[in-house]
Write a protein that holds these residues in place. Sequence first.
Motif, mmCIF file in Angstrom:
data_model
loop_
_atom_site.group_PDB
_atom_site.id
_atom_site.type_symbol
_atom_site.label_atom_id
_atom_site.label_comp_id
_atom_site.label_asym_id
_atom_site.label_seq_id
_atom_site.Cartn_x
_atom_site.Cartn_y
_atom_site.Cartn_z
ATOM 1 N N VAL A 1 25.305 -44.128 14.049
ATOM 2 C CA VAL A 1 25.941 -44.279 15.354
ATOM 3 C C VAL A 1 26.633 -45.638 15.448
ATOM 4 O O VAL A 1 27.747 -45.756 15.960
ATOM 5 N N GLU A 2 25.984 -46.675 14.926
ATOM 6 C CA GLU A 2 26.467 -48.040 15.095
ATOM 7 C C GLU A 2 27.427 -48.503 14.006
ATOM 8 O O GLU A 2 27.720 -49.699 13.890
ATOM 9 N N HIS A 3 27.967 -47.571 13.221
ATOM 10 C CA HIS A 3 28.851 -47.980 12.120
ATOM 11 C C HIS A 3 30.088 -48.771 12.567
ATOM 12 O O HIS A 3 30.620 -49.565 11.778
ATOM 13 N N PRO A 4 30.596 -48.612 13.810
ATOM 14 C CA PRO A 4 31.809 -49.363 14.168
ATOM 15 C C PRO A 4 31.675 -50.877 14.096
ATOM 16 O O PRO A 4 32.664 -51.565 13.816
ATOM 17 N N VAL A 5 30.478 -51.443 14.336
ATOM 18 C CA VAL A 5 30.394 -52.906 14.276
ATOM 19 C C VAL A 5 30.628 -53.411 12.857
ATOM 20 O O VAL A 5 31.196 -54.485 12.654
ATOM 21 N N THR A 6 30.215 -52.627 11.867
ATOM 22 C CA THR A 6 30.509 -52.985 10.473
ATOM 23 C C THR A 6 31.998 -52.858 10.198
ATOM 24 O O THR A 6 32.606 -53.721 9.541
ATOM 25 N N GLU A 7 32.603 -51.792 10.710
ATOM 26 C CA GLU A 7 34.046 -51.608 10.511
ATOM 27 C C GLU A 7 34.844 -52.769 11.092
ATOM 28 O O GLU A 7 35.828 -53.225 10.488
ATOM 29 N N GLU A 8 34.424 -53.245 12.256
ATOM 30 C CA GLU A 8 35.202 -54.282 12.939
ATOM 31 C C GLU A 8 35.149 -55.626 12.222
ATOM 32 O O GLU A 8 36.100 -56.405 12.312
ATOM 33 N N ILE A 9 34.058 -55.919 11.512
ATOM 34 C CA ILE A 9 33.987 -57.227 10.842
ATOM 35 C C ILE A 9 34.370 -57.160 9.362
ATOM 36 O O ILE A 9 34.522 -58.195 8.714
ATOM 37 N N THR A 10 34.521 -55.945 8.823
ATOM 38 C CA THR A 10 34.911 -55.817 7.408
ATOM 39 C C THR A 10 36.303 -55.201 7.239
ATOM 40 O O THR A 10 36.820 -55.167 6.121
ATOM 41 N N TRP A 11 36.881 -54.697 8.319
ATOM 42 C CA TRP A 11 38.183 -54.004 8.274
ATOM 43 C C TRP A 11 38.136 -52.813 7.318
ATOM 44 O O TRP A 11 39.095 -52.518 6.603
ATOM 45 N N CYS A 12 37.017 -52.142 7.296
ATOM 46 C CA CYS A 12 36.836 -50.986 6.413
ATOM 47 C C CYS A 12 36.560 -49.750 7.257
ATOM 48 O O CYS A 12 35.634 -49.752 8.075
ATOM 49 N N ASP A 13 37.361 -48.701 7.078
ATOM 50 C CA ASP A 13 37.126 -47.425 7.755
ATOM 51 C C ASP A 13 36.060 -46.676 6.950
ATOM 52 O O ASP A 13 36.335 -46.122 5.884
ATOM 53 N N LEU A 14 34.829 -46.675 7.444
ATOM 54 C CA LEU A 14 33.721 -46.080 6.695
ATOM 55 C C LEU A 14 33.859 -44.568 6.558
ATOM 56 O O LEU A 14 33.452 -43.999 5.539
ATOM 57 N N VAL A 15 34.428 -43.916 7.547
ATOM 58 C CA VAL A 15 34.627 -42.469 7.453
ATOM 59 C C VAL A 15 35.672 -42.149 6.390
ATOM 60 O O VAL A 15 35.518 -41.207 5.605
ATOM 61 N N GLU A 16 36.720 -42.933 6.324
ATOM 62 C CA GLU A 16 37.721 -42.744 5.267
ATOM 63 C C GLU A 16 37.077 -42.923 3.892
ATOM 64 O O GLU A 16 37.338 -42.147 2.959
ATOM 65 N N GLN A 17 36.232 -43.940 3.766
ATOM 66 C CA GLN A 17 35.550 -44.154 2.483
ATOM 67 C C GLN A 17 34.630 -42.983 2.141
ATOM 68 O O GLN A 17 34.548 -42.574 0.979
ATOM 69 N N GLN A 18 33.944 -42.435 3.131
ATOM 70 C CA GLN A 18 33.117 -41.245 2.901
ATOM 71 C C GLN A 18 33.949 -40.113 2.315
ATOM 72 O O GLN A 18 33.542 -39.443 1.360
ATOM 73 N N ILE A 19 35.100 -39.876 2.925
ATOM 74 C CA ILE A 19 35.958 -38.763 2.502
ATOM 75 C C ILE A 19 36.499 -39.015 1.100
ATOM 76 O O ILE A 19 36.523 -38.111 0.246
#
Length: 447
Positions: free
Chosen positions: A295-313
């Motif tokens: 649920v909280e993955h956006p805070v990681t995205e915001e400080i790393t500039w990494c789209d985690l869902v894109e990386q999953q795909i």
Amino acid sequence: MFKKILIANRGEIALRIIRTCKEMGIKTVAVYSTADQNSLHVKFADEAVCIGPPPGRDSYLKIPSILAAAEITNAEAIHPGYGFLAENAEFSRICQEHDLKFIGPSPEMIEQMGDKATAKATMIKNNVPVVPGSEGIVTSIEEGKKIAKNIGFPVIIKASAGGGGRGMRVVQSEDKFEHAFKTCRNEAESAFNNPAVYIEKFVVNPRHIEIQIMGDQHGNVKHLGERECSLQRRHQKILEEAPSPVMTPEVREKMGQAAVNAGKAIDYEGAGTVEFIVDKDLNFYFMEMNTRIQVEHPVTEEITWCDLVEQQIRVAAGEEIEMKPLKMRGHAIECRINAEDPEHNFRPTAGEITSFNVPGGHSVRVDTHAYAGYRIPPNYDSMIAKLIVSAPTRPEAIKRMKRALQEFVVEGVKTTIPYHLQLMDDPNFQSGDFNTQYLEQHFKFKP
């Protein structure tokens, strides 16, 4: 790369996945229950298939209906989101058998980490620090008492198949052990159809800090830093932030490497989270691994500039992850906006949202499936939105979050927005001086 992905979930996470798919040029299929026919994830997907009535067991947990939706829409892959079937090994296995790519780990990986006792044994073998306790399942009261006396009270009894705070009992002394052991086993049997329990040393006033990892099909595993998740009620997270206000570079490196070791131990594929409890001296111990997006993955995205869902795909499609050194910038905070009444013990408040104004401005993000006129169904989790802000420093992020919360207007139902606003002004939150018991034992909401 996939041409079409079915999202086997609902609400904000389904919409979140749809957005990334659109940016990647991938067609999407939404599935929905009759209670969710007006949800935004249904409106914005390229195709939508109704899979049943409101109860989750008759819709979002009904594997044959989801597979049928994938078949009639010619989807090539299924993204499970979080919750529902996201950590269901059997669903992952059935997807394999039907030539559908499950965007997540293999059934074997899910099984290894889904059983807490097995996961702990795996960590011990791979030099990941674990809390002192039983080496596996504890089958008798006598055995449990012996272990508890060896490691010292207080101890915590946990359901091996547990989650969400259920099937857990803290025992302060030997005379209370027998009752707690029996109660925990009965609760585990009722909640998870599995009475197995194990025992750990209870770490007093710990912090809950987790590490985001990503693994691919080529043996690569990397971590993307930590998230601070200590602010909880009834073992449910209320607010998350990244990085942790107490983390040091040295501990981050050690904890990150431990999380990577955990992923490599099972040849992990996809996004995963290795959760640790951390004591006042920053000693950390493996707690569990979640084999899905959080649920909280956006805070990681915001400080790393990494789209985690894109990386999953991309990982699911066979691509390699980039093993660049971790770079983090600034600070991010996420508040979970739940349709709950903090004045009445956080009672859920399903109903129609009559007014809905989301905040905006620089570095403010709102992930939500709700809108004015949307009727919140009573059948699912009460979270209606996630408010995420980022800023160069933590104090600036707190100020931005307070401003954004003041702009966030939801009428027609009670929400946790007033609770979060008071939390922003709390001196202990502002200084980072809190633990997993802080909200329930020390922070008092004032209506």
